[in-house]
Scaffold this active site. Structure first.
Site, PDB file in Angstrom:
ATOM      1  N   HIS A 340      50.048   0.097  77.409  1.00 46.50           N
ATOM      2  CA  HIS A 340      49.219  -0.935  78.023  1.00 46.50           C
ATOM      3  C   HIS A 340      47.976  -1.168  77.176  1.00 46.50           C
ATOM      4  CE1 HIS A 340      46.841  -2.905  81.329  1.00 46.50           C
ATOM      5  NE2 HIS A 340      48.017  -3.484  81.474  1.00 46.50           N
ATOM      6  N   CYS A 341      47.473  -0.126  76.550  1.00 43.28           N
ATOM      7  CA  CYS A 341      46.255  -0.225  75.733  1.00 43.28           C
ATOM      8  C   CYS A 341      46.440  -1.119  74.511  1.00 43.28           C
ATOM      9  CB  CYS A 341      45.805   1.156  75.271  1.00 43.28           C
ATOM     10  SG  CYS A 341      45.379   2.310  76.580  1.00 43.28           S
TER      11      CYS A 341
END
Length: 348
Positions: A340-341
């Site tokens: 997600h980062c």
């Protein structure tokens, strides 16, 4: 421009809403990644392939089109080779590192489907990791997207906010109220800012995040909406879990919350990866909820623990209209985060 996203009917949609594209970046900085460069590239390539979900017959992306930032010709050549057969688009934009969730713009949409890019200031996660070009990525990605732009002068990273698409935003006090971000803004000012920029109707505050998380407790490593009114977070399975206390507190806080529509949150726990350490034995902020929800796939970060299969099965159950694909995230975590980062969705 005189209006704000809120005054013009924009809001940040939930991640499960349809995407036109996924913005990500190819690991290019050998001086940052060192011996983890090639393993990180392999992990990012696996993630991108899962997101694109290429039809083996037509060669078309059933998922969404990956837009991959590359630094230069050698970086692009490396990415093209690793992603052969994936209909990705490669974009030459200077960047400090691959954490586009925090450096790229946040895309918002109107009810009729018009999409805009919202840009915020970026200060290297409280000036801890100030890398050349990162403070310009938001503007350059917004320009490359050809979307209308809104700009705000205060600091906000995309990983620090989690929307349900219906007016609720989850965040953490450890990050958004940290004096290393916006020292002149209190809680009320932050909430007003999230309302004007992302269309938040209600902001829910979790206290703190994972041990050794350089982002100061981003919410996307702690709790994620899986549908309106329902969140998932992690639960420790062993007594030596370095985040046992934090995770218990997060779950308790979430269960006491109601969203913008008045619903008490339902909390679905999944296993924590437990004690994941780096080459020097230092605890790393490993998180299974740092997954990316693509159009047809949820890419789940794995860490080689005994709970990997259980986690993938649990995520698949939460997203029955998508396939859950587990990808080893240990090399990416060496740089500070997971899938997600390193992604930022652009709504359709």
């Amino acid at each position: 421009m005189t209006g704000t996203p809120r005054s013009e009917g924009y809001h940040q949609p939930a991640e499960w809403a349809p995407h036109r594209a996924c913005w990500t970046a190819w690991p290019c900085h050998a001086d940052l990644w060192l011996d983890k460069l090639e393993p990180a590239r392999a992990a990012v390539a696996s993630m991108i392939r899962a997101i694109a979900d290429v039809d083996p017959v037509t060669g078309e992306a059933r998922g969404e089109i990956p837009r991959v930032l590359v630094l230069d010709a050698p970086g692009e050549a490396s990415a093209r080779e690793a992603l052969e057969g994936v209909p990705a688009r490669f974009v030459r934009i200077p960047f400090g590192d691959i954490w586009l969730r925090d450096t790229a713009p946040i895309f918002v949409s109107q009810a009729e489907g018009t999409v805009a890019a919202v840009r915020f200031a970026f200060n290297g996660w409280g000036e801890k990791y100030v890398l050349e070009h990162d403070d310009q990525v938001s503007a350059r990605v917004a320009e490359a997207s050809l979307r209308r732009q809104f700009s705000f002068p205060w600091v906000l990273e995309g990983g620090s906010v989690e929307p349900d698409g219906e007016g609720t935003i989850l965040t953490t006090a450890q990050c958004l109220l940290n004096p290393n971000r916006n020292p002149t803004m209190d809680r009320e000012a932050i909430e007003r800012g999230l309302a004007q920029s992302l269309g938040a109707e209600k902001v829910l505050w979790v206290t703190e995040g994972l041990l050794n998380d350089h982002t100061d407790g981003h919410i996307d490593t702690l709790a994620r909406f899986v549908r309106p009114g329902v969140v998932t977070c992690m639960a420790p399975r062993r007594d030596d879990d370095p985040n046992a206390g934090v995770l218990a507190r997060v779950a308790d806080e979430l269960r006491a919350m109601t969203d913008a529509r008045g619903r008490r949150l339902e909390v679905i726990p999944i296993p924590s990866p437990g004690r994941v350490v780096d080459d020097d034995g230092r605890v790393m902020p490993a998180s299974h909820v740092n997954f990316y929800i693509a159009n047809t796939t949820v890419v789940v970060p794995l860490y080689g623990t005994e709970w990997d299969d259980e986690v993938v099965a649990a995520v698949a159950e939460m997203f029955p209209d998508r396939r859950a694909v587990g990808v080893d995230a240990r090399a990416v975590l060496a740089g500070g985060g997971a899938f997600h980062c390193i992604t930022q969705q652009e709504p359709r």
